[in-house]
Design an enzyme around this catalytic site. Structure first.
Site, mmCIF file in Angstrom:
data_model
loop_
_atom_site.group_PDB
_atom_site.id
_atom_site.type_symbol
_atom_site.label_atom_id
_atom_site.label_comp_id
_atom_site.label_asym_id
_atom_site.label_seq_id
_atom_site.Cartn_x
_atom_site.Cartn_y
_atom_site.Cartn_z
ATOM 1 N N GLY A 1 -0.524 -2.570 -0.574
ATOM 2 C CA GLY A 1 -0.998 -3.219 0.642
ATOM 3 C C GLY A 1 0.124 -4.038 1.254
ATOM 4 O O GLY A 1 1.064 -4.432 0.550
ATOM 5 N N GLN B 1 3.747 -10.687 6.134
ATOM 6 C CA GLN B 1 4.806 -10.333 5.178
ATOM 7 C C GLN B 1 6.002 -9.659 5.839
ATOM 8 O O GLN B 1 7.044 -9.489 5.193
ATOM 9 C CB GLN B 1 4.252 -9.423 4.080
ATOM 10 C CG GLN B 1 3.221 -10.126 3.201
ATOM 11 C CD GLN B 1 2.712 -9.191 2.116
ATOM 12 O OE1 GLN B 1 1.830 -8.380 2.360
ATOM 13 N NE2 GLN B 1 3.269 -9.307 0.921
ATOM 14 N N CYS C 1 2.318 -9.322 -5.847
ATOM 15 C CA CYS C 1 2.451 -9.370 -4.387
ATOM 16 C C CYS C 1 3.899 -9.070 -4.027
ATOM 17 O O CYS C 1 4.805 -9.598 -4.670
ATOM 18 C CB CYS C 1 2.058 -10.764 -3.894
ATOM 19 S SG CYS C 1 2.190 -10.965 -2.110
ATOM 20 N N LEU C 2 4.117 -8.250 -3.026
ATOM 21 C CA LEU C 2 5.481 -7.904 -2.617
ATOM 22 C C LEU C 2 6.268 -9.150 -2.198
ATOM 23 O O LEU C 2 7.492 -9.150 -2.265
ATOM 24 C CB LEU C 2 5.458 -6.889 -1.469
ATOM 25 C CG LEU C 2 4.883 -5.507 -1.806
ATOM 26 C CD1 LEU C 2 4.856 -4.623 -0.564
ATOM 27 C CD2 LEU C 2 5.667 -4.827 -2.918
ATOM 28 N N HIS D 1 -7.090 -9.410 -1.262
ATOM 29 C CA HIS D 1 -5.720 -9.913 -1.409
ATOM 30 C C HIS D 1 -5.009 -9.908 -0.046
ATOM 31 O O HIS D 1 -4.387 -10.908 0.341
ATOM 32 C CB HIS D 1 -4.957 -9.055 -2.432
ATOM 33 C CG HIS D 1 -3.515 -9.432 -2.597
ATOM 34 N ND1 HIS D 1 -2.995 -9.933 -3.771
ATOM 35 C CD2 HIS D 1 -2.466 -9.382 -1.726
ATOM 36 C CE1 HIS D 1 -1.706 -10.181 -3.602
ATOM 37 N NE2 HIS D 1 -1.356 -9.847 -2.367
ATOM 38 N N GLU D 2 -5.112 -8.779 0.668
ATOM 39 C CA GLU D 2 -4.430 -8.682 1.967
ATOM 40 C C GLU D 2 -5.061 -9.627 2.983
ATOM 41 O O GLU D 2 -4.363 -10.242 3.795
ATOM 42 C CB GLU D 2 -4.451 -7.241 2.487
ATOM 43 C CG GLU D 2 -3.748 -6.229 1.585
ATOM 44 C CD GLU D 2 -2.370 -6.678 1.148
ATOM 45 O OE1 GLU D 2 -1.654 -7.331 1.930
ATOM 46 O OE2 GLU D 2 -2.002 -6.385 -0.012
ATOM 47 N N HIS E 1 -3.759 -13.069 2.904
ATOM 48 C CA HIS E 1 -2.492 -13.261 3.628
ATOM 49 C C HIS E 1 -2.747 -13.673 5.072
ATOM 50 O O HIS E 1 -1.991 -14.466 5.641
ATOM 51 C CB HIS E 1 -1.670 -11.963 3.624
ATOM 52 C CG HIS E 1 -0.868 -11.737 2.374
ATOM 53 N ND1 HIS E 1 0.154 -12.567 1.986
ATOM 54 C CD2 HIS E 1 -0.925 -10.769 1.433
ATOM 55 C CE1 HIS E 1 0.690 -12.110 0.858
ATOM 56 N NE2 HIS E 1 0.045 -11.023 0.496
HETATM 57 NI NI NI Z 1 0.412 -9.894 -1.230
#
Ligand code: NI
Length: 181
Positions: free
Chosen positions: A45, A50, A98-99, A140-141, A144
């Site tokens: 995701g 991000q 998480c990226l 999760h997304e 953000h």
């Molecule tokens: Ni994340």
């Protein structure tokens, strides 16, 4: 185009996000670039903050998870202006990453079932229910877009244990297989 991914410590991950309209400049290109950036980093995701954009949009691509979660086979979508309207079902605890926080994985407890309204890439309104792994990725997304990160959900003790790792990410003293900024 692959964007560099904004890492932990950057205020853009904590800023409020705004809804967009169908007239948002170059929207199809932006969506394609978000998919490409997510795939390049082997993420499941990616949320717009991000890549430095404080808008309410995220991509999900969970095809690679189909071995563990059969319902993920071929699943790939974008959610624009999403609103979670229900969180129900059991509390489930699963390890997340998480990226934007490379090298950190922690168990996070979330509800197993959500209802969400959103617009798809053609700006058609949708109202759907998701369960299991997909409900987790979406929550999760979605976090953000609310300026939240998965580490906000962990205990103070766990947070203390990853403090030095977070400090290194903040100082960009890390090696990462994709480009961060
Ligand atoms: Ni994340």
């Amino acid at each position: 185009m692959v964007y560099p991914i904004v890492a932990y410590g950057s205020p853009v991950l904590r800023n409020p996000t705004e809804e967009i309209t169908a007239e948002y400049p170059n929207l199809p290109k932006l969506i394609a670039d978000m998919y490409e950036t997510m795939d390049h980093a082997y993420g499941v995701g990616l949320a717009a903050p991000q890549i430095g954009l404080n808008i309410r949009m995220f991509t999900v691509g969970v095809e690679a998870m189909a071995e563990d979660y059969p319902e993920c086979a071929g699943v790939r979508f974008v959610m624009i202006n999403p609103q979670i309207t229900e969180r129900t079902g059991e509390d489930v605890s699963i390890e997340e990453g998480c990226l934007s926080i490379p090298g950190v994985n922690e168990k996070v407890t979330r509800k197993n079932r959500i209802r969400i309204s959103y617009f798809n890439e053609n700006f058609e309104p949708k109202d759907e229910v998701f369960e299991g792994y997909l409900a987790r990725v979406i929550q999760h997304e979605y976090d953000h877009l609310e300026g939240q990160l998965f580490i906000d959900h962990i205990s103070p003790i766990r947070k203390q244990l990853i403090k030095s790792k977070l400090g290194n990410i903040q100082k960009r003293k890390i090696t990462c297989r994709y480009r961060i900024k």
